[in-house]
Design a protein around this motif. Structure first.
Motif, PDB file in Angstrom:
ATOM      1  N   ASN A 202       0.850  -1.187   0.000  1.00  0.00           N
ATOM      2  CA  ASN A 202       0.000   0.000   0.000  1.00  0.00           C
ATOM      3  C   ASN A 202       0.885   1.236   0.000  1.00  0.00           C
ATOM      4  OD1 ASN A 202      -2.487   1.534   0.287  1.00  0.00           O
ATOM      5  ND2 ASN A 202      -1.835   1.947   2.384  1.00  0.00           N
ATOM      6  N   ARG A 203       0.481   2.242  -0.755  1.00  0.00           N
ATOM      7  CA  ARG A 203       1.172   3.531  -0.749  1.00  0.00           C
ATOM      8  C   ARG A 203       0.291   4.520   0.011  1.00  0.00           C
ATOM      9  NH1 ARG A 203       5.509   3.645  -4.278  1.00  0.00           N
ATOM     10  NH2 ARG A 203       5.587   1.853  -5.711  1.00  0.00           N
ATOM     11  N   PRO A 204       0.660   4.844   1.240  1.00  0.00           N
ATOM     12  CA  PRO A 204      -0.222   5.681   2.067  1.00  0.00           C
ATOM     13  C   PRO A 204      -0.373   7.116   1.604  1.00  0.00           C
ATOM     14  CG  PRO A 204       1.856   5.252   3.201  1.00  0.00           C
ATOM     15  CD  PRO A 204       1.852   4.391   1.981  1.00  0.00           C
ATOM     16  N   TRP A 205       0.634   7.635   0.881  1.00  0.00           N
ATOM     17  CA  TRP A 205       0.574   9.049   0.471  1.00  0.00           C
ATOM     18  C   TRP A 205       0.891   9.175  -1.028  1.00  0.00           C
ATOM     19  CZ3 TRP A 205       4.478   7.869   4.377  1.00  0.00           C
ATOM     20  CH2 TRP A 205       3.918   7.798   5.671  1.00  0.00           C
ATOM     21  N   PRO A 206       0.056   8.618  -1.891  1.00  0.00           N
ATOM     22  CA  PRO A 206       0.384   8.551  -3.329  1.00  0.00           C
ATOM     23  C   PRO A 206       0.379   9.891  -4.054  1.00  0.00           C
ATOM     24  CG  PRO A 206      -1.870   7.813  -2.938  1.00  0.00           C
ATOM     25  CD  PRO A 206      -1.247   8.002  -1.586  1.00  0.00           C
ATOM     26  N   ARG A 207      -0.254  10.906  -3.480  1.00  0.00           N
ATOM     27  CA  ARG A 207      -0.365  12.181  -4.183  1.00  0.00           C
ATOM     28  C   ARG A 207       0.681  13.208  -3.754  1.00  0.00           C
ATOM     29  NH1 ARG A 207      -6.994  12.863  -3.938  1.00  0.00           N
ATOM     30  NH2 ARG A 207      -7.476  10.944  -5.116  1.00  0.00           N
ATOM     31  N   ASP A 208       1.532  12.819  -2.848  1.00  0.00           N
ATOM     32  CA  ASP A 208       2.563  13.747  -2.370  1.00  0.00           C
ATOM     33  C   ASP A 208       3.884  13.421  -3.061  1.00  0.00           C
ATOM     34  OD1 ASP A 208       3.140  15.741   0.175  1.00  0.00           O
ATOM     35  OD2 ASP A 208       4.870  14.495  -0.326  1.00  0.00           O
ATOM     36  N   ALA A 209       4.461  14.413  -3.708  1.00  0.00           N
ATOM     37  CA  ALA A 209       5.676  14.195  -4.491  1.00  0.00           C
ATOM     38  C   ALA A 209       6.826  13.653  -3.647  1.00  0.00           C
ATOM     39  CB  ALA A 209       6.089  15.498  -5.167  1.00  0.00           C
ATOM     40  N   GLU A 210       6.939  14.112  -2.400  1.00  0.00           N
ATOM     41  CA  GLU A 210       8.046  13.701  -1.551  1.00  0.00           C
ATOM     42  C   GLU A 210       7.797  12.361  -0.865  1.00  0.00           C
ATOM     43  OE1 GLU A 210       8.533  16.912   1.162  1.00  0.00           O
ATOM     44  OE2 GLU A 210       9.638  18.174  -0.249  1.00  0.00           O
ATOM     45  N   CYS A 211       6.532  11.968  -0.778  1.00  0.00           N
ATOM     46  CA  CYS A 211       6.196  10.802   0.045  1.00  0.00           C
ATOM     47  C   CYS A 211       5.559   9.644  -0.724  1.00  0.00           C
ATOM     48  CB  CYS A 211       5.243  11.223   1.170  1.00  0.00           C
ATOM     49  SG  CYS A 211       5.832  12.616   2.164  1.00  0.00           S
ATOM     50  N   ARG A 212       5.271   9.841  -1.995  1.00  0.00           N
ATOM     51  CA  ARG A 212       4.465   8.852  -2.710  1.00  0.00           C
ATOM     52  C   ARG A 212       5.162   7.516  -2.939  1.00  0.00           C
ATOM     53  NH1 ARG A 212       4.327  12.562  -8.085  1.00  0.00           N
ATOM     54  NH2 ARG A 212       6.506  12.346  -8.745  1.00  0.00           N
ATOM     55  N   ASN A 213       6.476   7.467  -2.830  1.00  0.00           N
ATOM     56  CA  ASN A 213       7.190   6.210  -3.072  1.00  0.00           C
ATOM     57  C   ASN A 213       7.290   5.319  -1.830  1.00  0.00           C
ATOM     58  OD1 ASN A 213       7.668   6.713  -5.813  1.00  0.00           O
ATOM     59  ND2 ASN A 213       9.479   7.954  -5.341  1.00  0.00           N
ATOM     60  N   PHE A 214       6.892   5.838  -0.690  1.00  0.00           N
ATOM     61  CA  PHE A 214       6.911   5.005   0.507  1.00  0.00           C
ATOM     62  C   PHE A 214       5.786   3.976   0.438  1.00  0.00           C
ATOM     63  CE2 PHE A 214       9.198   8.671   2.414  1.00  0.00           C
ATOM     64  CZ  PHE A 214      10.318   7.972   2.854  1.00  0.00           C
ATOM     65  N   THR A 215       6.095   2.730   0.814  1.00  0.00           N
ATOM     66  CA  THR A 215       5.098   1.671   0.781  1.00  0.00           C
ATOM     67  C   THR A 215       4.960   1.022   2.165  1.00  0.00           C
ATOM     68  OG1 THR A 215       6.728  -0.014   0.164  1.00  0.00           O
ATOM     69  CG2 THR A 215       5.571   1.134  -1.626  1.00  0.00           C
ATOM     70  N   THR A 216       3.833   0.337   2.353  1.00  0.00           N
ATOM     71  CA  THR A 216       3.606  -0.462   3.548  1.00  0.00           C
ATOM     72  C   THR A 216       3.499  -1.911   3.111  1.00  0.00           C
ATOM     73  OG1 THR A 216       2.362   1.382   4.515  1.00  0.00           O
ATOM     74  CG2 THR A 216       2.155  -0.764   5.586  1.00  0.00           C
ATOM     75  N   ARG A 217       4.199  -2.808   3.826  1.00  0.00           N
ATOM     76  CA  ARG A 217       4.306  -4.206   3.410  1.00  0.00           C
ATOM     77  C   ARG A 217       4.180  -5.140   4.600  1.00  0.00           C
ATOM     78  NH1 ARG A 217      10.146  -4.072   0.854  1.00  0.00           N
ATOM     79  NH2 ARG A 217       9.663  -6.255   0.401  1.00  0.00           N
ATOM     80  N   ILE A 218       4.124  -6.434   4.305  1.00  0.00           N
ATOM     81  CA  ILE A 218       4.178  -7.426   5.378  1.00  0.00           C
ATOM     82  C   ILE A 218       5.627  -7.864   5.573  1.00  0.00           C
ATOM     83  CG2 ILE A 218       1.838  -8.341   5.005  1.00  0.00           C
ATOM     84  CD1 ILE A 218       3.246 -10.791   3.624  1.00  0.00           C
ATOM     85  N   ALA A 219       5.869  -8.515   6.709  1.00  0.00           N
ATOM     86  CA  ALA A 219       7.154  -9.167   6.931  1.00  0.00           C
ATOM     87  C   ALA A 219       7.052 -10.616   6.453  1.00  0.00           C
ATOM     88  CB  ALA A 219       7.515  -9.128   8.413  1.00  0.00           C
ATOM     89  N   ARG A 220       8.196 -11.266   6.305  1.00  0.00           N
ATOM     90  CA  ARG A 220       8.181 -12.677   5.920  1.00  0.00           C
ATOM     91  C   ARG A 220       7.454 -13.480   6.986  1.00  0.00           C
ATOM     92  NH1 ARG A 220      11.445 -17.052   6.601  1.00  0.00           N
ATOM     93  NH2 ARG A 220      13.028 -15.871   7.753  1.00  0.00           N
ATOM     94  N   GLU A 221       6.688 -14.458   6.563  1.00  0.00           N
ATOM     95  CA  GLU A 221       5.839 -15.226   7.478  1.00  0.00           C
ATOM     96  C   GLU A 221       6.656 -15.832   8.618  1.00  0.00           C
ATOM     97  OE1 GLU A 221       2.485 -18.786   7.186  1.00  0.00           O
ATOM     98  OE2 GLU A 221       3.002 -17.579   5.425  1.00  0.00           O
ATOM     99  N   GLY A 222       6.120 -15.647   9.831  1.00  0.00           N
ATOM    100  CA  GLY A 222       6.734 -16.234  11.022  1.00  0.00           C
ATOM    101  C   GLY A 222       7.893 -15.458  11.612  1.00  0.00           C
ATOM    102  N   THR A 223       8.155 -14.235  11.115  1.00  0.00           N
ATOM    103  CA  THR A 223       9.325 -13.493  11.588  1.00  0.00           C
ATOM    104  C   THR A 223       9.004 -12.394  12.594  1.00  0.00           C
ATOM    105  OG1 THR A 223       9.224 -11.969   9.698  1.00  0.00           O
ATOM    106  CG2 THR A 223      10.590 -13.952   9.460  1.00  0.00           C
ATOM    107  N   LEU A 224       7.728 -12.028  12.734  1.00  0.00           N
ATOM    108  CA  LEU A 224       7.367 -10.990  13.697  1.00  0.00           C
ATOM    109  C   LEU A 224       6.656 -11.606  14.900  1.00  0.00           C
ATOM    110  CD1 LEU A 224       6.083  -8.034  11.469  1.00  0.00           C
ATOM    111  CD2 LEU A 224       8.292  -8.252  12.629  1.00  0.00           C
ATOM    112  N   PRO A 225       6.906 -11.078  16.102  1.00  0.00           N
ATOM    113  CA  PRO A 225       6.273 -11.634  17.298  1.00  0.00           C
ATOM    114  C   PRO A 225       4.790 -11.286  17.376  1.00  0.00           C
ATOM    115  CG  PRO A 225       7.518  -9.661  17.857  1.00  0.00           C
ATOM    116  CD  PRO A 225       7.814  -9.963  16.417  1.00  0.00           C
ATOM    117  N   LEU A 226       4.025 -12.164  17.983  1.00  0.00           N
ATOM    118  CA  LEU A 226       2.608 -11.923  18.218  1.00  0.00           C
ATOM    119  C   LEU A 226       2.474 -10.921  19.356  1.00  0.00           C
ATOM    120  CD1 LEU A 226      -0.234 -12.954  17.321  1.00  0.00           C
ATOM    121  CD2 LEU A 226      -0.090 -14.596  19.213  1.00  0.00           C
TER     122      LEU A 226
END
Length: 298
Positions: free
Chosen positions: A51-75
């Motif tokens: 997901n790109r949280p700020w797609p319309r901002d020239a300075e921020c549009r390339n930042f993305t939100t992603r998942i981590a590899r399965e089983g690598t983050l603590p519950l």
């Protein structure tokens, strides 16, 4: 001679005291640094939706939100009474970290707004913090959680609007609210508000408390402090982009109480809030910000 011995004794005592203070400070600082090093999370990114949280901002549009590899983050739970800023804090966490948060639910409205972690199994280790409103969840999350606490006068009123409109940001006109119906709703929910706090602080092994009122006043400072405490390293440029867009899509409007809280109901709420404040201070050392609660100190 006696005066000289006394003077030397005093000097030795002061030096020992200063050494003790310095040593204790350095020991505490070293312990904190070691604890932070032990907690440091190295993210192994997964391959899935972005997901790109700020797609319309020239300075921020390339930042993305992603998942981590399965089983690598603590519950770890993101727990709260409903309408306490849980979804908004998820937006801030995702904005600051680039990691999707998760949920024990599957709310299609939230998912369609870019919170793709909503669709993941909350136990698969791909999301960072998982939303829950349920009591008795500490055991499922191995006692680990972030607990968001909001003024129950505000949270319960907001929850009433949410239940009535079936929408995260909706509201009903004051003239259409039955005071008797609202009171019945509120009496039931204030118990639930306390139970979630009591359950997590009693049965949790690692619980980080966030006060909603502090989050509203200082969203960037609160969320970055929390994430660093939890072991994440943050990109300063990404944080600055978040600073430009702190509200997100689910920060609800403040609702007018419009005399819905009569004195007997206020009295019950104040008693429960006082019990919660004592519990929170005893367990965490933090003070519930009751001076920011509209009806608490009338």
């Amino acid at each position: 001679m006696k005066e000289k011995v006394l003077m030397i004794t005093i000097i030795v005592f002061v030096l020992c005291a200063l050494y003790s203070v310095t040593y204790n400070y350095r020991y505490r600082q070293l312990s904190a640094d070691i604890k932070q090093m032990e907690r440091k999370i190295e993210i192994e990114w997964g391959d899935w939706k972005e997901n790109r949280p700020w797609p319309r901002d020239a300075e921020c549009r390339n930042f993305t939100t992603r998942i981590a590899r399965e089983g690598t983050l603590p519950l770890m739970a993101l727990a709260s009474f409903p309408r306490s800023g849980n979804t908004w804090l998820r937006y801030l966490i995702e904005g600051a970290s680039g990691l999707f948060t998760g949920s024990v639910y599957m709310d299609k409205r939230i998912y369609k707004s870019g919170y793709y972690g909503e669709a993941r199994n909350h136990t698969d280790g791909t999301t960072f913090l998982q939303k829950t409103h349920y009591k008795a969840r500490p055991r499922e999350f191995n006692g680990r959680g972030v607990l968001i606490i909001r003024d129950p006068f505000e949270a319960i009123l907001s929850f009433y609007h949410f239940k009535s409109t079936k929408g995260h940001t909706g509201s009903i006109k004051p003239k259409n609210i039955s005071i008797d119906d609202f009171e019945q709703f509120a009496y039931t929910r204030i118990t639930r508000w306390y139970e979630i706090i009591e359950d997590w602080l009693t049965n949790g092994s690692e619980v980080h408390v966030v006060f909603y009122e502090d989050l509203v006043e200082h969203p960037i400072e609160v969320v970055t402090h929390l994430l660093r405490e939890l072991g994440l390293q943050l990109d300063p440029k990404r944080v600055e982009c978040l600073r430009k867009f702190t509200t997100g899509k689910f920060l609800g409007a403040k609702h007018s109480a419009n005399n819905l809280y009569r004195e007997d109901l206020k009295s019950v709420f104040r008693s429960v809030i006082s019990m919660a404040a004592d519990k929170i201070e005893t367990k965490t050392g933090q003070k519930l910000p009751t001076h920011k609660y509209e009806f608490f100190s009338e």
